[in-house]
Design an enzyme around this catalytic site. Structure first.
Site, mmCIF file in Angstrom:
data_model
loop_
_atom_site.group_PDB
_atom_site.id
_atom_site.type_symbol
_atom_site.label_atom_id
_atom_site.label_comp_id
_atom_site.label_asym_id
_atom_site.label_seq_id
_atom_site.Cartn_x
_atom_site.Cartn_y
_atom_site.Cartn_z
ATOM 1 N N ASP A 1 8.111 12.992 20.048
ATOM 2 C CA ASP A 1 6.952 13.167 20.653
ATOM 3 C C ASP A 1 6.001 12.462 20.098
ATOM 4 O OD1 ASP A 1 7.264 14.719 18.233
ATOM 5 O OD2 ASP A 1 5.228 15.650 18.276
ATOM 6 N N GLU B 1 6.951 16.919 16.262
ATOM 7 C CA GLU B 1 6.788 16.655 14.768
ATOM 8 C C GLU B 1 5.193 16.687 14.416
ATOM 9 O OE1 GLU B 1 5.504 13.892 11.442
ATOM 10 O OE2 GLU B 1 5.125 13.765 13.655
#
Length: 479
Positions: free
Chosen positions: A78, A145
Site C-alpha cells: 500500500d 502498513e
C-alpha cells in the site's frame, strides 16, 4: 509507452511502473495483490495469498545454495495517496502519471508510492531473474502498513523458513536501521450532550504549522494544532461563557496535525476574540523557530447544529488541554533517541461524541503500557472510553547479527565506507515479524526517497541502481 523503460536495472523499473499503473492506496490493495499472485502463477512460483491481500512468494535456492539459510525480503503493497490541490486524479481508480527529472522519478500531481513500491519491484526482479545466485528467497508483501501495519498483524508466517530478514522500507541510502519502537493506536472517545445556547457563532482556526511524521520528527518541537486549539478554547472559556459545537483537526494518526478548526458559541464575542488573539500572539512567540508561519484566526460563523452543553464543553476542553502529547522520555542508552512519545493525530466531532486518536510509541514496553493507562485514566475521568488497535512490539537491537555483519562487509566493498547503523523511534513492520518469528535477524534498508507522502515525492534512480547491486550481492554471499 512506458516512461521508465530506458532505466537500469530494467526489470526493477519495469515492475515499479507496472505497479504504479494499479491504484494501491491503503485499504485498496486487492488489485495490486492479485497482480502479485498472477506474477507468481506465470512463473510457477510457490505463493500464499490470504484474505487480507497479503502475499508470500517463494523462489527456491539456486545451485550450490541448497543448504544455505533462506533470506526473507519484505516490503508493503500500500501507498499513501496524496495529491496537489489542482490535481483532479481519482487515486482510488486511476494509476499514476510518472515522469523522469534527471536522476529522479516522480508522479505528476500526486505521491509516487516509492514507499514502498520500490521494495516490491526489487523483490519481483529478483524472483524473476534467472541469472542470479541466491539461497531460498521468501518475498513477503504486506498490506495497509501506512494505516497501522494491519496486514503484517494478521499474516500467517508458517510458510516462512528463513530467519534472515531484509526489510526494504527505509528511505535513505547508506543507513541500516536495526531497531525501532513498538506502538499502537489509542482512540479516546468523550460522549457529549447538546442543548440550545444563545451566543455569537465563531470559527477558530489554528493553521500554518509544519507538522511531520509523528515518529521521525516528534523530536523537533513542532506544534500540534489540536493541542494548541485546546489552549485557545481554554483561554476563550475563561474569558466568557463558551459552548463548543465541533472541533476537527489532522488527517492521519501518525502525522503531527498542521491545522485544526473549531466552531463555538460565545456569550461575549469581543471577550472571546480578544482572549484568542492574545494567546495567538503568545503561541507565535513560543513557536517562532519551529513553526514560524503559525496562524490563529477567529471569524464570524453560522453554527449548523446545536452546541454541546456546558458540561460536555468543559470535558472536551479539559481533555484537549490536559492530554499528554509529544516526547515523554529519551533513551538513556542511545544519545538523542526518543524512547517514548505519543501524538494526537486525528481529532473529530460527531453528533454525540468527540474522538481523539493517538499514535503511541515506545521502545520500552512498560512505558507504552503507561501511556495507554494515562490516556485511559484521563478519558474515563471525563466520562469516556478508550479503544486500542494496531498493537505492535518494539524491535530490539541485536548485539550479535550475522546478517548485519554480512551487509556491512558488502557495503564497505561497494561504497568504500562504513554504513550508518541506527535505531529509530518510528515503527516499522520488523517489530511485528520479530514477535512472530523468534530469533529473527533483521535489518532495514532502502534507496533515497525525498518528500515521501507528499505530492513532491521523488525516488533517486542512481540510488535504486546501487541498492539493486547491493541486495543481489548480499544474496550471492549469503551461503
Amino acid at each position: 509507452m512506458a516512461v521508465l523503460d530506458q532505466l537500469e536495472p530494467k526489470k526493477v523499473f519495469q515492475f515499479f511502473e507496472e505497479m504504479c499503473a494499479i491504484p494501491h492506496g491503503s485499504g485498496n490493495t486487492k488489485a495490486v495483490s492479485d497482480w502479485c499472485a498472477d506474477f507468481a502463477e506465470e512463473r510457477g512460483l510457490e505463493y500464499h495469498h490470504d484474505a487480507a491481500n497479503n502475499i508470500i512468494i517463494i523462489k527456491e535456492a539456486t545451485y550450490g545454495y541448497e543448504n544455505a539459510e533462506p533470506v526473507i525480503l519484505q516490503g508493503h503493497l500500500d501507498m499513501v495517496c496524496e495529491k496537489a490541490p489542482e490535481c483532479a486524479k481519482d487515486m482510488a481508480k486511476e494509476g499514476l502519471d510518472l515522469a523522469v527529472d534527471g536522476d529522479l522519478i516522480l508522479a505528476r500531481g500526486t505521491t509516487l508510492g516509492g514507499d514502498d513500491g520500490i521494495a516490491v519491484a526489487l523483490a519481483m526482479a529478483i524472483l524473476d531473474a534467472d541469472n542470479l545466485t541466491h539461497p531460498r528467497v521468501e518475498a513477503v508483501f504486506t498490506v495497509d502498513e501506512e494505516i497501522g501495519m494491519l496486514g503484517a498483524d494478521v499474516l500467517d508466517v508458517s510458510p516462512l523458513k528463513g530467519r534472515r530478514f531484509l526489510n526494504l522500507d527505509s528511505e535513505a541510502e547508506g543507513i541500516f536501521t536495526v531497531s525501532c519502537a513498538g506502538g499502537n493506536m489509542t482512540k479516546c472517545t468523550i460522549p457529549v450532550q447538546r442543548s440550545a445556547f444563545v451566543g455569537s457563532a465563531l470559527t477558530v482556526t489554528v493553521s500554518g504549522l509544519i507538522g511531520g511524521h509523528s515518529g521521525q520528527e516528534i523530536n523537533k518541537g513542532r506544534g500540534n494544532s489540536s493541542l494548541l486549539m485546546g489552549r485557545v478554547l481554554l483561554a476563550m472559556s475563561q474569558a466568557t461563557e463558551l459552548r463548543l459545537v465541533a472541533v476537527d483537526g489532522g488527517l492521519k494518526d501518525n502525522a503531527i496535525p498542521r491545522e485544526t478548526t473549531a466552531t463555538v458559541l460565545a456569550a461575549d464575542k469581543e471577550k472571546a476574540s480578544t482572549a484568542a488573539a492574545l494567546l495567538g500572539e503568545a503561541l507565535k512567540s513560543e513557536y517562532h523557530v519551529t513553526d514560524k508561519d503559525l496562524m490563529l484566526t477567529v471569524t464570524s460563523a453560522k453554527a449548523d447544529q446545536a452546541p454541546m452543553d456546558a458540561d460536555s464543553t468543559r470535558r472536551c476542553v479539559c481533555f484537549l488541554s490536559c492530554a499528554p502529547n509529544g516526547i515523554q522520555a529519551m533513551s538513556a542508552d542511545i544519545p538523542g533517541l526518543v524512547q517514548t512519545s505519543l501524538n494526537l493525530g486525528v481529532l473529530t466531532t460527531q453528533e454525540g461524541a468527540m474522538t481523539a486518536s493517538f499514535c503511541v510509541r515506545s521502545s520500552v514496553g512498560s512505558q507504552k503500557a503507561m501511556l495507554k493507562a494515562r490516556l485511559n485514566c484521563l478519558t474515563a475521568m471525563l466520562g469516556g472510553k478508550t479503544e486500542v488497535s494496531g498493537e505492535y512490539d518494539a524491535w530490539g537491537y541485536r548485539a550479535e547479527s550475522p546478517l548485519r555483519d554480512l551487509m556491512v562487509e558488502v557495503f564497505k566493498d561497494q561504497y568504500g565506507k562504513e554504513p550508518k547503523i541506527e535505531a529509530i523511534h518510528a515503527g516499522v513492520e520488523c517489530g511485528l515479524f520479530c514477535g512472530k518469528l523468534p530469533g529473527l535477524d533483521c535489518v532495514s534498508i532502502g534507496p533515497d526517497l525525498k518528500d515521501i507522502h507528499t505530492p513532491r515525492e521523488r525516488l533517486s534512480i542512481s540510488s535504486t541502481r546501487r541498492l539493486w547491486g547491493f541486495v543481489t550481492e548480499v544474496l550471492r554471499r549469503a551461503k
